[in-house]
Motif scaffolding. Structure first.
Motif, PDB file in Angstrom:
ATOM      1  N   PHE A 209       0.841  -1.186   0.000  1.00  0.00           N
ATOM      2  CA  PHE A 209       0.000   0.000   0.000  1.00  0.00           C
ATOM      3  C   PHE A 209       0.882   1.243   0.000  1.00  0.00           C
ATOM      4  O   PHE A 209       2.097   1.156   0.167  1.00  0.00           O
ATOM      5  N   LYS A 210       0.269   2.396  -0.166  1.00  0.00           N
ATOM      6  CA  LYS A 210       1.017   3.635  -0.076  1.00  0.00           C
ATOM      7  C   LYS A 210       1.431   3.893   1.379  1.00  0.00           C
ATOM      8  O   LYS A 210       0.925   3.270   2.298  1.00  0.00           O
ATOM      9  N   ASN A 211       2.342   4.822   1.561  1.00  0.00           N
ATOM     10  CA  ASN A 211       2.798   5.216   2.898  1.00  0.00           C
ATOM     11  C   ASN A 211       3.454   4.069   3.658  1.00  0.00           C
ATOM     12  O   ASN A 211       3.297   3.932   4.875  1.00  0.00           O
ATOM     13  N   ARG A 212       4.162   3.180   2.924  1.00  0.00           N
ATOM     14  CA  ARG A 212       5.030   2.155   3.510  1.00  0.00           C
ATOM     15  C   ARG A 212       4.295   0.979   4.157  1.00  0.00           C
ATOM     16  O   ARG A 212       4.909   0.164   4.846  1.00  0.00           O
ATOM     17  N   TRP A 213       2.996   0.846   3.967  1.00  0.00           N
ATOM     18  CA  TRP A 213       2.262  -0.282   4.536  1.00  0.00           C
ATOM     19  C   TRP A 213       2.289  -1.481   3.588  1.00  0.00           C
ATOM     20  O   TRP A 213       2.280  -1.322   2.374  1.00  0.00           O
ATOM     21  N   ASN A 214       2.282  -2.680   4.184  1.00  0.00           N
ATOM     22  CA  ASN A 214       2.261  -3.928   3.417  1.00  0.00           C
ATOM     23  C   ASN A 214       1.417  -4.954   4.160  1.00  0.00           C
ATOM     24  O   ASN A 214       1.424  -5.004   5.392  1.00  0.00           O
ATOM     25  N   TYR A 215       0.691  -5.767   3.385  1.00  0.00           N
ATOM     26  CA  TYR A 215      -0.111  -6.855   3.955  1.00  0.00           C
ATOM     27  C   TYR A 215       0.336  -8.157   3.310  1.00  0.00           C
ATOM     28  O   TYR A 215       0.347  -8.275   2.082  1.00  0.00           O
TER      29      TYR A 215
ATOM     30  N   LEU B 226       0.533  -7.533   9.082  1.00  0.00           N
ATOM     31  CA  LEU B 226       0.444  -6.162   8.612  1.00  0.00           C
ATOM     32  C   LEU B 226       1.755  -5.486   8.987  1.00  0.00           C
ATOM     33  O   LEU B 226       2.142  -5.470  10.160  1.00  0.00           O
ATOM     34  N   ASN B 227       2.443  -4.928   7.977  1.00  0.00           N
ATOM     35  CA  ASN B 227       3.811  -4.450   8.170  1.00  0.00           C
ATOM     36  C   ASN B 227       3.915  -2.969   7.810  1.00  0.00           C
ATOM     37  O   ASN B 227       3.307  -2.511   6.843  1.00  0.00           O
ATOM     38  N   TYR B 228       4.727  -2.263   8.586  1.00  0.00           N
ATOM     39  CA  TYR B 228       5.003  -0.855   8.294  1.00  0.00           C
ATOM     40  C   TYR B 228       6.515  -0.679   8.218  1.00  0.00           C
ATOM     41  O   TYR B 228       7.239  -0.968   9.187  1.00  0.00           O
ATOM     42  N   TYR B 229       7.009  -0.213   7.058  1.00  0.00           N
ATOM     43  CA  TYR B 229       8.450  -0.136   6.823  1.00  0.00           C
ATOM     44  C   TYR B 229       8.977   1.253   7.142  1.00  0.00           C
ATOM     45  O   TYR B 229       8.519   2.255   6.604  1.00  0.00           O
ATOM     46  N   VAL B 230       9.969   1.295   8.038  1.00  0.00           N
ATOM     47  CA  VAL B 230      10.588   2.556   8.439  1.00  0.00           C
ATOM     48  C   VAL B 230      11.833   2.837   7.606  1.00  0.00           C
ATOM     49  O   VAL B 230      12.325   3.966   7.585  1.00  0.00           O
TER      50      VAL B 230
ATOM     51  N   GLY C  97      11.136  -3.038   8.889  1.00  0.00           N
ATOM     52  CA  GLY C  97       9.978  -2.394   9.473  1.00  0.00           C
ATOM     53  C   GLY C  97       9.455  -3.147  10.680  1.00  0.00           C
ATOM     54  O   GLY C  97      10.079  -4.088  11.170  1.00  0.00           O
ATOM     55  N   ALA C  98       8.291  -2.728  11.164  1.00  0.00           N
ATOM     56  CA  ALA C  98       7.615  -3.375  12.281  1.00  0.00           C
ATOM     57  C   ALA C  98       6.474  -4.232  11.739  1.00  0.00           C
ATOM     58  O   ALA C  98       5.877  -3.916  10.709  1.00  0.00           O
TER      59      ALA C  98
ATOM     60  N   VAL D 182      -4.670 -20.218  17.938  1.00  0.00           N
ATOM     61  CA  VAL D 182      -4.576 -18.859  17.413  1.00  0.00           C
ATOM     62  C   VAL D 182      -3.374 -18.218  18.091  1.00  0.00           C
ATOM     63  O   VAL D 182      -3.281 -18.204  19.323  1.00  0.00           O
ATOM     64  N   MET D 183      -2.440 -17.691  17.302  1.00  0.00           N
ATOM     65  CA  MET D 183      -1.176 -17.217  17.847  1.00  0.00           C
ATOM     66  C   MET D 183      -0.830 -15.834  17.289  1.00  0.00           C
ATOM     67  O   MET D 183      -0.252 -15.719  16.211  1.00  0.00           O
ATOM     68  N   PRO D 184      -1.183 -14.749  17.985  1.00  0.00           N
ATOM     69  CA  PRO D 184      -0.784 -13.413  17.539  1.00  0.00           C
ATOM     70  C   PRO D 184       0.701 -13.175  17.788  1.00  0.00           C
ATOM     71  O   PRO D 184       1.322 -13.845  18.633  1.00  0.00           O
ATOM     72  N   SER D 185       1.263 -12.189  17.073  1.00  0.00           N
ATOM     73  CA  SER D 185       2.694 -11.928  17.192  1.00  0.00           C
ATOM     74  C   SER D 185       3.002 -10.466  16.935  1.00  0.00           C
ATOM     75  O   SER D 185       2.287  -9.776  16.201  1.00  0.00           O
ATOM     76  N   LEU D 186       4.097  -9.978  17.524  1.00  0.00           N
ATOM     77  CA  LEU D 186       4.634  -8.646  17.296  1.00  0.00           C
ATOM     78  C   LEU D 186       6.133  -8.774  17.067  1.00  0.00           C
ATOM     79  O   LEU D 186       6.818  -9.452  17.846  1.00  0.00           O
ATOM     80  N   GLY D 187       6.634  -8.146  16.005  1.00  0.00           N
ATOM     81  CA  GLY D 187       8.047  -8.298  15.745  1.00  0.00           C
ATOM     82  C   GLY D 187       8.563  -7.381  14.662  1.00  0.00           C
ATOM     83  O   GLY D 187       8.077  -6.252  14.490  1.00  0.00           O
ATOM     84  N   VAL D 188       9.509  -7.894  13.905  1.00  0.00           N
ATOM     85  CA  VAL D 188      10.229  -7.144  12.882  1.00  0.00           C
ATOM     86  C   VAL D 188       9.933  -7.748  11.520  1.00  0.00           C
ATOM     87  O   VAL D 188       9.740  -8.972  11.400  1.00  0.00           O
ATOM     88  N   ALA D 189       9.873  -6.915  10.494  1.00  0.00           N
ATOM     89  CA  ALA D 189       9.697  -7.379   9.121  1.00  0.00           C
ATOM     90  C   ALA D 189      10.913  -6.988   8.289  1.00  0.00           C
ATOM     91  O   ALA D 189      11.416  -5.866   8.401  1.00  0.00           O
ATOM     92  N   TYR D 190      11.391  -7.925   7.492  1.00  0.00           N
ATOM     93  CA  TYR D 190      12.461  -7.634   6.531  1.00  0.00           C
ATOM     94  C   TYR D 190      12.040  -8.184   5.174  1.00  0.00           C
ATOM     95  O   TYR D 190      11.729  -9.374   5.051  1.00  0.00           O
ATOM     96  N   VAL D 191      12.003  -7.329   4.159  1.00  0.00           N
ATOM     97  CA  VAL D 191      11.615  -7.747   2.817  1.00  0.00           C
ATOM     98  C   VAL D 191      12.647  -7.225   1.828  1.00  0.00           C
ATOM     99  O   VAL D 191      12.997  -6.035   1.846  1.00  0.00           O
ATOM    100  N   LYS D 192      13.125  -8.113   0.950  1.00  0.00           N
ATOM    101  CA  LYS D 192      14.085  -7.745  -0.084  1.00  0.00           C
ATOM    102  C   LYS D 192      13.637  -8.353  -1.396  1.00  0.00           C
ATOM    103  O   LYS D 192      13.411  -9.559  -1.489  1.00  0.00           O
ATOM    104  N   GLU D 193      13.488  -7.517  -2.437  1.00  0.00           N
ATOM    105  CA  GLU D 193      13.033  -7.988  -3.738  1.00  0.00           C
ATOM    106  C   GLU D 193      13.995  -7.533  -4.822  1.00  0.00           C
ATOM    107  O   GLU D 193      14.298  -6.343  -4.943  1.00  0.00           O
TER     108      GLU D 193
END
Length: 204
Positions: free
Chosen positions: A41-47, A70-74, A79-80, A91-102
């Protein structure tokens, strides 16, 4: 309730415009369908979503599971991340770090996180990883490889891990076929089960 939640997520994902990948694998112990959904999505959001449904030949049991975040890239790649894994058992919720490289030939999605299991009532550590490598063989064909890793640990011991491996060919229409393996480990003794077979897939 959990199954209704899985169906709702799949329906929402199917109506969104995004990169979608679907694979079916028939192995010596079970058959599996795998779907991957990735939307920027715009503004650094990713699903990001990946879902599986496996059918065990011996027990005749269908086991669904879906991971979404749901990820937000800083930065450019980091990102977070806030996610949840839903299966027919937990059911297992989580909070952490996202790393994406394309790049043209390499895609990496990495989500390390702190998790909470509603089934056991315990916090732990989780890791979801998806790596795809598709170098060109010629004008019409790419080599196709994929590794998907999921691991869950309590703060005391290993709970469960799985690896999905694909090796094959991808044509110019993004159709894939080749050999595949699903490997899983459970418990502190890492009891291992291996399913091996053939797969076919398509990217949209």
């Amino acid at each position: 309730m959990k199954k209704n939640g899985i169906l709702l997520i799949i329906l929402i994902s199917s109506y969104a415009k995004s990169q979608v990948s679907i694979q079916a694998c028939g192995g010596n112990k079970e058959a599996e369908v795998l779907g991957i959904y990735d939307k920027d999505f715009k503004n650094r959001w990713n699903y990001f979503v990946s879902g599986t449904a496996s059918y065990d030949y011996e027990t005749r049991k269908v086991s669904p599971g879906i991971y979404q975040s749901l990820n937000y890239y800083v930065g450019n790649d980091w990102g977070a991340s806030a996610g949840v894994y839903i299966s027919d058992e937990d059911v297992m919720p989580s909070l952490g770090v996202a790393y994406v490289k394309e790049t043209r030939t390499l895609g990496i999605n990495l989500f390390p996180a702190v998790t909470y299991s509603f089934d056991t009532g315990k916090f732990g550590l989780g890791l979801y990883t998806l790596v795809e490598y598709t170098p060109k063989l010629n004008e019409n064909l790419n080599f196709y490889s994929m590794l998907m890793v999921e691991s869950d640990f309590s703060f005391q011991e290993h709970q469960a891990s799985s690896q999905i491996i694909r090796l094959g060919i991808e044509n110019s229409k993004k159709m894939q076929f080749g050999i595949g393996s699903n490997i899983s480990q459970t418990g502190s003794t890492f009891e291992t089960d291996i399913n091996f077979g053939l797969f076919i897939g398509k990217k949209f």
